[in-house]
Design a protein around this motif. Structure first.
Motif, PDB file in Angstrom:
ATOM      1  N   LEU A  26     -51.262  49.957  -1.522  1.00 57.07           N
ATOM      2  CA  LEU A  26     -50.243  50.859  -2.030  1.00 57.07           C
ATOM      3  C   LEU A  26     -49.093  49.983  -2.505  1.00 57.07           C
ATOM      4  CD1 LEU A  26     -49.159  53.770  -2.288  1.00 57.07           C
ATOM      5  CD2 LEU A  26     -48.243  53.505   0.017  1.00 57.07           C
ATOM      6  N   LEU A  27     -48.716  50.095  -3.774  1.00 51.62           N
ATOM      7  CA  LEU A  27     -47.709  49.225  -4.381  1.00 51.62           C
ATOM      8  C   LEU A  27     -46.595  50.049  -5.009  1.00 51.62           C
ATOM      9  CD1 LEU A  27     -50.252  46.954  -6.277  1.00 51.62           C
ATOM     10  CD2 LEU A  27     -49.142  46.418  -4.102  1.00 51.62           C
ATOM     11  N   VAL A  28     -45.346  49.657  -4.740  1.00 50.98           N
ATOM     12  CA  VAL A  28     -44.183  50.347  -5.278  1.00 50.98           C
ATOM     13  C   VAL A  28     -43.104  49.324  -5.594  1.00 50.98           C
ATOM     14  CG1 VAL A  28     -42.395  52.092  -4.850  1.00 50.98           C
ATOM     15  CG2 VAL A  28     -44.636  52.323  -3.769  1.00 50.98           C
ATOM     16  N   VAL A  29     -42.414  49.510  -6.720  1.00 52.60           N
ATOM     17  CA  VAL A  29     -41.188  48.773  -7.005  1.00 52.60           C
ATOM     18  C   VAL A  29     -40.140  49.829  -7.305  1.00 52.60           C
ATOM     19  CG1 VAL A  29     -40.021  47.073  -8.463  1.00 52.60           C
ATOM     20  CG2 VAL A  29     -42.444  46.771  -7.911  1.00 52.60           C
ATOM     21  N   THR A  30     -38.996  49.768  -6.615  1.00 54.29           N
ATOM     22  CA  THR A  30     -38.018  50.843  -6.671  1.00 54.29           C
ATOM     23  C   THR A  30     -36.586  50.337  -6.680  1.00 54.29           C
ATOM     24  OG1 THR A  30     -37.397  52.929  -5.596  1.00 54.29           O
ATOM     25  CG2 THR A  30     -37.960  51.102  -4.142  1.00 54.29           C
ATOM     26  N   ASN A  31     -35.693  51.210  -7.094  1.00 51.59           N
ATOM     27  CA  ASN A  31     -34.259  51.042  -6.888  1.00 51.59           C
ATOM     28  C   ASN A  31     -33.711  52.414  -6.526  1.00 51.59           C
ATOM     29  OD1 ASN A  31     -34.040  52.467  -9.314  1.00 51.59           O
ATOM     30  ND2 ASN A  31     -33.009  50.845 -10.426  1.00 51.59           N
ATOM     31  N   ASP A  32     -32.400  52.586  -6.578  1.00 56.65           N
ATOM     32  CA  ASP A  32     -31.832  53.874  -6.155  1.00 56.65           C
ATOM     33  C   ASP A  32     -32.005  54.988  -7.183  1.00 56.65           C
ATOM     34  OD1 ASP A  32     -30.044  52.767  -7.957  1.00 56.65           O
ATOM     35  OD2 ASP A  32     -28.265  53.327  -6.813  1.00 56.65           O
ATOM     36  N   LYS A  33     -32.545  54.663  -8.366  1.00 55.45           N
ATOM     37  CA  LYS A  33     -32.694  55.655  -9.422  1.00 55.45           C
ATOM     38  C   LYS A  33     -34.133  56.155  -9.604  1.00 55.45           C
ATOM     39  CE  LYS A  33     -30.725  56.476 -13.917  1.00 55.45           C
ATOM     40  NZ  LYS A  33     -29.916  55.889 -14.977  1.00 55.45           N
ATOM     41  N   GLY A  34     -35.111  55.254  -9.430  1.00 50.64           N
ATOM     42  CA  GLY A  34     -36.503  55.632  -9.661  1.00 50.64           C
ATOM     43  C   GLY A  34     -37.459  54.558  -9.181  1.00 50.64           C
ATOM     44  N   TYR A  35     -38.719  54.684  -9.603  1.00 51.59           N
ATOM     45  CA  TYR A  35     -39.719  53.714  -9.150  1.00 51.59           C
ATOM     46  C   TYR A  35     -40.947  53.714 -10.059  1.00 51.59           C
ATOM     47  CZ  TYR A  35     -41.683  57.922  -6.905  1.00 51.59           C
ATOM     48  OH  TYR A  35     -42.174  59.177  -6.638  1.00 51.59           O
ATOM     49  N   ILE A  36     -41.697  52.619  -9.957  1.00 53.78           N
ATOM     50  CA  ILE A  36     -43.041  52.550 -10.522  1.00 53.78           C
ATOM     51  C   ILE A  36     -43.985  52.354  -9.347  1.00 53.78           C
ATOM     52  CG2 ILE A  36     -42.321  51.715 -12.787  1.00 53.78           C
ATOM     53  CD1 ILE A  36     -43.261  48.893 -11.916  1.00 53.78           C
ATOM     54  N   MET A  37     -45.215  52.794  -9.538  1.00 50.80           N
ATOM     55  CA  MET A  37     -46.155  52.775  -8.423  1.00 50.80           C
ATOM     56  C   MET A  37     -47.577  52.609  -8.942  1.00 50.80           C
ATOM     57  SD  MET A  37     -46.193  55.652  -5.473  1.00 50.80           S
ATOM     58  CE  MET A  37     -47.423  55.700  -4.203  1.00 50.80           C
ATOM     59  N   CYS A  38     -48.458  52.210  -8.057  1.00 51.56           N
ATOM     60  CA  CYS A  38     -49.871  52.072  -8.396  1.00 51.56           C
ATOM     61  C   CYS A  38     -50.504  53.448  -8.600  1.00 51.56           C
ATOM     62  CB  CYS A  38     -50.594  51.303  -7.293  1.00 51.56           C
ATOM     63  SG  CYS A  38     -50.626  52.173  -5.719  1.00 51.56           S
ATOM     64  N   GLY A  39     -51.790  53.471  -8.822  1.00 49.54           N
ATOM     65  CA  GLY A  39     -52.525  54.692  -9.123  1.00 49.54           C
ATOM     66  C   GLY A  39     -52.462  55.775  -8.067  1.00 49.54           C
ATOM     67  N   ALA A  40     -51.946  55.474  -6.878  1.00 50.59           N
ATOM     68  CA  ALA A  40     -51.841  56.494  -5.826  1.00 50.59           C
ATOM     69  C   ALA A  40     -50.781  57.545  -6.149  1.00 50.59           C
ATOM     70  CB  ALA A  40     -51.526  55.841  -4.481  1.00 50.59           C
ATOM     71  N   LEU A  41     -49.912  57.259  -7.102  1.00 50.17           N
ATOM     72  CA  LEU A  41     -48.854  58.203  -7.470  1.00 50.17           C
ATOM     73  C   LEU A  41     -49.436  59.384  -8.234  1.00 50.17           C
ATOM     74  CD1 LEU A  41     -45.813  58.838  -7.750  1.00 50.17           C
ATOM     75  CD2 LEU A  41     -45.850  57.542  -9.865  1.00 50.17           C
ATOM     76  N   ASP A  42     -49.080  60.575  -7.845  1.00 51.15           N
ATOM     77  CA  ASP A  42     -49.552  61.793  -8.497  1.00 51.15           C
ATOM     78  C   ASP A  42     -48.457  62.325  -9.419  1.00 51.15           C
ATOM     79  OD1 ASP A  42     -50.575  64.245  -9.268  1.00 51.15           O
ATOM     80  OD2 ASP A  42     -51.234  64.796  -7.254  1.00 51.15           O
ATOM     81  N   VAL A  43     -48.435  61.847 -10.659  1.00 48.49           N
ATOM     82  CA  VAL A  43     -47.416  62.230 -11.619  1.00 48.49           C
ATOM     83  C   VAL A  43     -47.471  63.728 -11.908  1.00 48.49           C
ATOM     84  CG1 VAL A  43     -46.632  61.936 -14.005  1.00 48.49           C
ATOM     85  CG2 VAL A  43     -47.202  59.935 -12.639  1.00 48.49           C
ATOM     86  N   ALA A  44     -48.658  64.290 -12.014  1.00 54.74           N
ATOM     87  CA  ALA A  44     -48.788  65.727 -12.280  1.00 54.74           C
ATOM     88  C   ALA A  44     -48.118  66.543 -11.174  1.00 54.74           C
ATOM     89  CB  ALA A  44     -50.249  66.116 -12.418  1.00 54.74           C
TER      90      ALA A  44
END
Length: 100
Positions: A26-44
């Protein structure tokens, strides 16, 4: 194992989070505004069921490390990310820089 560490991108500090799970990471890069994530993120889910939360996020698939996540093109982004100029196909790096 879980790893939390600051990461610098063009002079801006973000937090990278990596969690080793059975057969995946599980991979995430974030700050206080938002984030990017690996395929585990459910954008829908974020766009439909949690739309009122106005989450700024992007998803990259097929990545196995934080470095790959930053350099990979985003496969999908939330509506709120689009409002910031973050687009599908943009690298994670470029998306993060729009979140400052």
């Amino acid at each position: 194992m879980m790893n939390l560490s600051p990461i610098e991108i063009d002079g801006h500090t973000f937090l990278s989070v990596s969690v080793e799970l059975p057969k995946t990471n599980l991979l995430v890069v974030t700050n206080d505004k938002g984030y990017i994530m690996c395929g585990a993120l459910d954008v829908a889910l974020l766009n439909e069921k949690l739309k009122d939360r106005k989450v700024i996020a992007g998803r990259a698939v097929g990545v196995k490390t934080i470095e790959q996540l930053i350099e990979a093109p985003l496969e999908s982004v939330t509506y709120e990310a689009e409002n910031l100029g973050i687009k599908k196909g943009m690298t994670g790096r470029d998306a993060l820089l729009k979140m400052i």
